[in-house]
Design an enzyme around this catalytic site. Structure first.
Site, mmCIF file in Angstrom:
data_model
loop_
_atom_site.group_PDB
_atom_site.id
_atom_site.type_symbol
_atom_site.label_atom_id
_atom_site.label_comp_id
_atom_site.label_asym_id
_atom_site.label_seq_id
_atom_site.Cartn_x
_atom_site.Cartn_y
_atom_site.Cartn_z
ATOM 1 C CG ASP A 12 -21.530 54.172 94.808
ATOM 2 O OD1 ASP A 12 -22.198 53.666 95.719
ATOM 3 O OD2 ASP A 12 -21.658 53.862 93.606
ATOM 4 C CG ASP A 14 -22.539 47.516 94.201
ATOM 5 O OD1 ASP A 14 -21.433 47.008 94.403
ATOM 6 O OD2 ASP A 14 -23.588 47.089 94.712
ATOM 7 C CG ASP A 200 -22.864 54.537 89.798
ATOM 8 O OD1 ASP A 200 -22.683 54.415 91.031
ATOM 9 O OD2 ASP A 200 -23.619 53.791 89.150
#
Length: 260
Positions: A12, A14, A200
């Site tokens: 991922d 961001d 996250d």
């Protein structure tokens, strides 16, 4: 006989490889360099669009690897620099505008916002915000209604074959492909010896669970992910450092464990 790929990393962006606050990834450079040294691959997997990913992938030196864009709704081929056609996005927007007025009014997608609003909501520059609005497959946005209204909204979307997934900042609508779906396709193509995934947010969970090993990167700007079943077995771990700092340490430690 072609050499077996020792490790394929799915990441991922961001809040994971890119700082939630500064949008910088410099702190992860040592691990990215080490991955390159051992002949490993890195597949960026993000809600970002193809125009956004093209520049980031080039800056990170990852053009030789495909990227998963718009939360798994599409794939950007290795070395590709062309923006995919926006057929799915137009179809999605048309279906969204057919929803009951009350449901539709509570969702503000990127297609409903000015470029200045997108820049304000994301923290991006105006140029980057324009790239974020250049969509081909999916529509991120902000839900501004009640929780009950949100459930009704998602039920209406399902009638049109549209799913909604929560990311680090936005609720993203698409016709159903996930990061994990695209990840499986890429694994089948490259056939790596080991896979590692880092993320996250809730929309990363399936990707984390699909990899041989997953890492939940700390993000103090959002509620932490709830405990996942694979954590009890040690197949998924968590970082204490946030963003690219946590990413860097986790990847270097994993490479050392593999003894490549």
């Amino acid at each position: 006989m072609p050499q077996i790929l020792p490790l394929l990393v799915f990441s991922d962006l961001d809040g994971t490889l890119i700082s939630h606050e500064t949008y910088r990834w410099d702190a992860a450079r040592p691990a990215l360099d080490r991955l390159r040294d051992i002949g490993a691959g890195v597949v960026l997997a993000s809600s970002k669009t193809a125009p956004e990913i093209i520049g980031l992938r080039r800056d990170m030196g990852l053009e030789d690897w495909p990227a998963i864009v718009e939360n798994g709704a599409g794939v950007l081929d290795a070395q590709a620099t062309d923006v995919p056609p926006d057929t799915d996005y137009k179809r999605l927007r048309m279906a969204l505008n057919q929803l009951p007025r009350a449901s539709r009014a509570s969702f503000q997608g990127f297609g409903d916002m000015s470029v200045e609003h997108v820049a304000d909501a994301t923290g991006l520059s105006l140029a980057d915000a324009r790239n974020a609005q250049t969509r081909a497959f999916s529509e991120p946005g902000l839900w501004q209604g009640t929780q009950t209204g949100r459930m009704e909204f998602m039920a209406h979307l399902a009638e049109h074959g549209i799913s909604a997934r929560e990311g680090g900042r936005f609720l993203t609508l698409s016709f159903g492909q996930t990061k994990a779906d695209r990840m499986a396709e890429i694994i089948a193509t490259y056939r790596p010896r080991v896979t590692l995934a880092l993320g996250d947010a809730p929309n990363d969970v399936e990707m984390l669970e699909t990899a041989d090993h997953g890492v939940i990167v700390a993000n103090p700007h959002r509620a932490p992910l709830p405990p996942l079943p694979a954590e009890a077995m040690g197949r998924i771990t968590r970082t204490t450092l946030p963003g690219p700092e946590g990413w860097n340490r986790a990847v270097l430690e994993f490479i050392n464990q593999l003894n490549i």
